[in-house]
Design a protein around this motif. Structure first.
Motif, PDB file in Angstrom:
ATOM      1  N   LYS A 116       0.838  -1.191   0.000  1.00 57.34           N
ATOM      2  CA  LYS A 116       0.000   0.000   0.000  1.00 57.34           C
ATOM      3  C   LYS A 116       0.880   1.251   0.000  1.00 57.34           C
ATOM      4  CE  LYS A 116      -3.553  -2.324   2.640  1.00 57.34           C
ATOM      5  NZ  LYS A 116      -4.102  -2.501   3.976  1.00 57.34           N
ATOM      6  N   LYS A 117       0.391   2.279  -0.663  1.00 52.98           N
ATOM      7  CA  LYS A 117       1.120   3.544  -0.772  1.00 52.98           C
ATOM      8  C   LYS A 117       1.505   4.099   0.601  1.00 52.98           C
ATOM      9  CE  LYS A 117      -0.234   8.047  -2.331  1.00 52.98           C
ATOM     10  NZ  LYS A 117      -1.060   8.812  -3.266  1.00 52.98           N
ATOM     11  N   GLU A 118       0.600   4.001   1.555  1.00 54.55           N
ATOM     12  CA  GLU A 118       0.870   4.551   2.881  1.00 54.55           C
ATOM     13  C   GLU A 118       1.894   3.727   3.672  1.00 54.55           C
ATOM     14  OE1 GLU A 118      -3.095   2.323   2.912  1.00 54.55           O
ATOM     15  OE2 GLU A 118      -2.230   3.900   1.694  1.00 54.55           O
ATOM     16  N   ASP A 119       2.244   2.549   3.182  1.00 55.71           N
ATOM     17  CA  ASP A 119       3.249   1.707   3.838  1.00 55.71           C
ATOM     18  C   ASP A 119       4.634   1.844   3.221  1.00 55.71           C
ATOM     19  OD1 ASP A 119       1.357   0.752   5.623  1.00 55.71           O
ATOM     20  OD2 ASP A 119       0.827  -0.960   4.377  1.00 55.71           O
ATOM     21  N   LEU A 120       4.814   2.827   2.336  1.00 54.79           N
ATOM     22  CA  LEU A 120       6.097   3.063   1.671  1.00 54.79           C
ATOM     23  C   LEU A 120       6.810   4.261   2.278  1.00 54.79           C
ATOM     24  CD1 LEU A 120       5.142   2.683  -2.083  1.00 54.79           C
ATOM     25  CD2 LEU A 120       6.571   1.153  -0.745  1.00 54.79           C
ATOM     26  N   ASN A 121       8.130   4.210   2.283  1.00 56.31           N
ATOM     27  CA  ASN A 121       8.953   5.316   2.748  1.00 56.31           C
ATOM     28  C   ASN A 121      10.100   5.505   1.762  1.00 56.31           C
ATOM     29  OD1 ASN A 121       9.899   7.344   4.544  1.00 56.31           O
ATOM     30  ND2 ASN A 121      11.390   5.894   5.329  1.00 56.31           N
ATOM     31  N   ILE A 122      10.290   6.739   1.291  1.00 58.48           N
ATOM     32  CA  ILE A 122      11.372   7.066   0.359  1.00 58.48           C
ATOM     33  C   ILE A 122      12.189   8.185   0.990  1.00 58.48           C
ATOM     34  CG2 ILE A 122      11.959   7.884  -1.960  1.00 58.48           C
ATOM     35  CD1 ILE A 122       9.064   7.027  -2.774  1.00 58.48           C
ATOM     36  N   GLU A 123      13.506   7.987   1.049  1.00 61.38           N
ATOM     37  CA  GLU A 123      14.406   9.005   1.589  1.00 61.38           C
ATOM     38  C   GLU A 123      15.558   9.211   0.620  1.00 61.38           C
ATOM     39  OE1 GLU A 123      15.783   7.851   5.463  1.00 61.38           O
ATOM     40  OE2 GLU A 123      13.756   7.376   6.154  1.00 61.38           O
ATOM     41  N   VAL A 124      15.954  10.471   0.438  1.00 63.25           N
ATOM     42  CA  VAL A 124      17.092  10.798  -0.417  1.00 63.25           C
ATOM     43  C   VAL A 124      18.020  11.707   0.365  1.00 63.25           C
ATOM     44  CG1 VAL A 124      17.842  11.911  -2.552  1.00 63.25           C
ATOM     45  CG2 VAL A 124      15.708  10.640  -2.513  1.00 63.25           C
ATOM     46  N   LYS A 125      19.306  11.351   0.350  1.00 57.90           N
ATOM     47  CA  LYS A 125      20.310  12.186   1.007  1.00 57.90           C
ATOM     48  C   LYS A 125      21.608  12.057   0.222  1.00 57.90           C
ATOM     49  CE  LYS A 125      22.601  13.110   5.362  1.00 57.90           C
ATOM     50  NZ  LYS A 125      22.799  12.682   6.749  1.00 57.90           N
TER      51      LYS A 125
ATOM     52  N   ALA B  53       7.634  11.299  -6.803  1.00 55.25           N
ATOM     53  CA  ALA B  53       7.330   9.870  -6.822  1.00 55.25           C
ATOM     54  C   ALA B  53       5.858   9.668  -7.141  1.00 55.25           C
ATOM     55  CB  ALA B  53       7.676   9.237  -5.483  1.00 55.25           C
ATOM     56  N   GLU B  54       5.581   8.647  -7.948  1.00 60.49           N
ATOM     57  CA  GLU B  54       4.210   8.263  -8.277  1.00 60.49           C
ATOM     58  C   GLU B  54       4.073   6.767  -8.046  1.00 60.49           C
ATOM     59  OE1 GLU B  54       3.299   9.366 -12.299  1.00 60.49           O
ATOM     60  OE2 GLU B  54       4.005  11.416 -12.006  1.00 60.49           O
ATOM     61  N   TYR B  55       2.924   6.365  -7.511  1.00 57.64           N
ATOM     62  CA  TYR B  55       2.685   4.947  -7.233  1.00 57.64           C
ATOM     63  C   TYR B  55       1.331   4.551  -7.797  1.00 57.64           C
ATOM     64  CZ  TYR B  55       2.589   0.569  -4.623  1.00 57.64           C
ATOM     65  OH  TYR B  55       2.538  -0.751  -4.260  1.00 57.64           O
ATOM     66  N   LYS B  56       1.349   3.545  -8.667  1.00 60.17           N
ATOM     67  CA  LYS B  56       0.104   3.111  -9.294  1.00 60.17           C
ATOM     68  C   LYS B  56       0.212   1.639  -9.663  1.00 60.17           C
ATOM     69  CE  LYS B  56      -3.053   4.393 -12.988  1.00 60.17           C
ATOM     70  NZ  LYS B  56      -3.304   5.276 -14.115  1.00 60.17           N
ATOM     71  N   GLU B  57      -0.777   0.863  -9.234  1.00 53.54           N
ATOM     72  CA  GLU B  57      -0.886  -0.553  -9.585  1.00 53.54           C
ATOM     73  C   GLU B  57       0.389  -1.348  -9.311  1.00 53.54           C
ATOM     74  OE1 GLU B  57      -2.430  -0.914 -13.552  1.00 53.54           O
ATOM     75  OE2 GLU B  57      -4.147   0.347 -13.096  1.00 53.54           O
ATOM     76  N   GLY B  58       0.990  -1.104  -8.147  1.00 58.42           N
ATOM     77  CA  GLY B  58       2.163  -1.868  -7.738  1.00 58.42           C
ATOM     78  C   GLY B  58       3.477  -1.409  -8.333  1.00 58.42           C
ATOM     79  N   LEU B  59       3.468  -0.313  -9.104  1.00 55.51           N
ATOM     80  CA  LEU B  59       4.705   0.235  -9.662  1.00 55.51           C
ATOM     81  C   LEU B  59       4.970   1.611  -9.064  1.00 55.51           C
ATOM     82  CD1 LEU B  59       4.733  -0.573 -13.478  1.00 55.51           C
ATOM     83  CD2 LEU B  59       6.193  -1.524 -11.700  1.00 55.51           C
ATOM     84  N   LEU B  60       6.160   1.783  -8.521  1.00 52.32           N
ATOM     85  CA  LEU B  60       6.596   3.058  -7.979  1.00 52.32           C
ATOM     86  C   LEU B  60       7.593   3.655  -8.957  1.00 52.32           C
ATOM     87  CD1 LEU B  60       6.861   5.105  -5.604  1.00 52.32           C
ATOM     88  CD2 LEU B  60       8.682   3.621  -4.719  1.00 52.32           C
ATOM     89  N   VAL B  61       7.337   4.883  -9.388  1.00 49.89           N
ATOM     90  CA  VAL B  61       8.262   5.588 -10.286  1.00 49.89           C
ATOM     91  C   VAL B  61       8.784   6.795  -9.521  1.00 49.89           C
ATOM     92  CG1 VAL B  61       8.533   6.807 -12.475  1.00 49.89           C
ATOM     93  CG2 VAL B  61       7.008   4.822 -12.340  1.00 49.89           C
ATOM     94  N   ILE B  62      10.104   6.879  -9.406  1.00 44.59           N
ATOM     95  CA  ILE B  62      10.746   7.983  -8.688  1.00 44.59           C
ATOM     96  C   ILE B  62      11.608   8.752  -9.674  1.00 44.59           C
ATOM     97  CG2 ILE B  62      12.190   8.637  -6.728  1.00 44.59           C
ATOM     98  CD1 ILE B  62      11.686   5.798  -5.611  1.00 44.59           C
ATOM     99  N   MET B  63      11.379  10.066  -9.764  1.00 46.70           N
ATOM    100  CA  MET B  63      12.179  10.932 -10.619  1.00 46.70           C
ATOM    101  C   MET B  63      13.147  11.717  -9.738  1.00 46.70           C
ATOM    102  SD  MET B  63       9.011  10.394 -12.306  1.00 46.70           S
ATOM    103  CE  MET B  63       8.013  11.369 -11.287  1.00 46.70           C
ATOM    104  N   LEU B  64      14.443  11.565  -9.998  1.00 43.92           N
ATOM    105  CA  LEU B  64      15.482  12.191  -9.177  1.00 43.92           C
ATOM    106  C   LEU B  64      16.274  13.172 -10.038  1.00 43.92           C
ATOM    107  CD1 LEU B  64      16.107   8.708  -8.070  1.00 43.92           C
ATOM    108  CD2 LEU B  64      16.078  10.418  -6.283  1.00 43.92           C
ATOM    109  N   PRO B  65      15.986  14.472  -9.924  1.00 46.91           N
ATOM    110  CA  PRO B  65      16.713  15.459 -10.727  1.00 46.91           C
ATOM    111  C   PRO B  65      18.178  15.548 -10.309  1.00 46.91           C
ATOM    112  CG  PRO B  65      14.731  16.417  -9.744  1.00 46.91           C
ATOM    113  CD  PRO B  65      14.942  15.073  -9.118  1.00 46.91           C
ATOM    114  N   CYS B  66      19.029  15.543 -11.278  1.00 51.16           N
ATOM    115  CA  CYS B  66      20.467  15.660 -11.042  1.00 51.16           C
ATOM    116  C   CYS B  66      20.770  17.025 -10.429  1.00 51.16           C
ATOM    117  CB  CYS B  66      21.211  15.496 -12.368  1.00 51.16           C
ATOM    118  SG  CYS B  66      22.985  15.540 -12.221  1.00 51.16           S
ATOM    119  N   ALA B  67      21.641  17.055  -9.427  1.00 50.60           N
ATOM    120  CA  ALA B  67      22.032  18.308  -8.781  1.00 50.60           C
ATOM    121  C   ALA B  67      22.754  19.199  -9.790  1.00 50.60           C
ATOM    122  CB  ALA B  67      22.929  18.018  -7.584  1.00 50.60           C
TER     123      ALA B  67
END
Length: 141
Positions: free
Chosen positions: A60-69, A116-130
Motif C-alpha cells: 500500500k502507498k501509505e506503507d512506503l517510505n522514500i528518503e534521499v540524502k 514519486a508516483e505509485y500506481k498498480e504496484g509500480l513506484l516511479v521515482i524521478m530524481l533530478p540531477c544536482a
C-alpha cells in the motif's frame, strides 16, 4: 578417504536445516539491504535525471517510505496480508514482510525536487540531477 553416503546425507540435511532456521529469524530484518535484492528496481537516465521504476505488488502507498540524502536513495516499507482470524489456510505463498533497501546513486540529486508516483504496484521515482553535477559549458576566450 570417502565419507559414507549416510553421513554425507546427514551433513547436508543438517546444513539445510541451519539455513532454513537462519532465514526464518529476525537476523536479516534490520539490515538495510534486507533479504536478497528487494524490491527489484530498474534505473535509467533521462535528460540527465535518474528515473527509478520499482516493483512493489501488494504494498500500500501509505506503507512506503522514500528518503534521499546526497547520492543515496533508501526505499523501505512493508506488505501486510490479513485474511481474518477464522480463515483456514490451504497454501501460503504470498507472505507479509518488511523491506529496507539502500541504493547508491551515480551522482548527487536535488532532494527537494524528487517526485514519486505509485500506481498498480509500480513506484516511479524521478530524481533530478544536482546542478553541481551537471556539465558546465566553458566559454573559450
Amino acid at each position: 578417504m570417502m565419507m559414507p553416503l549416510s553421513r554425507t546425507l546427514e551433513t547436508l540435511l543438517t546444513l539445510q536445516d541451519a539455513l532454513e532456521i537462519a532465514q526464518n529469524t529476525d537476523f536479516f530484518d534490520n539490515a538495510t539491504t534486507s533479504r536478497g535484492v528487494y524490491p527489484p528496481v530498474n534505473i535509467f537516465e533521462k535528460n540527465r535525471d535518474l528515473v527509478f521504476v520499482v516493483e512493489l505488488p501488494g504494498v500500500k502507498k501509505e506503507d512506503l517510505n522514500i528518503e534521499v540524502k546526497g547520492n543515496t536513495l533508501r526505499l523501505s516499507g512493508e506488505r501486510s496480508i490479513a485474511y481474518g482470524k477464522k480463515t483456514s489456510y490451504h497454501r501460503i505463498e504470498r507472505n507479509a514482510f518488511k523491506f529496507d533497501r539502500t541504493i547508491r546513486l551515480p551522482n548527487k540529486v536535488e532532494s527537494d525536487r524528487v517526485k514519486a508516483e505509485y500506481k498498480e504496484g509500480l513506484l516511479v521515482i524521478m530524481l533530478p540531477c544536482a546542478e553541481s553535477e551537471k556539465p558546465k559549458k566553458i566559454a573559450i576566450q
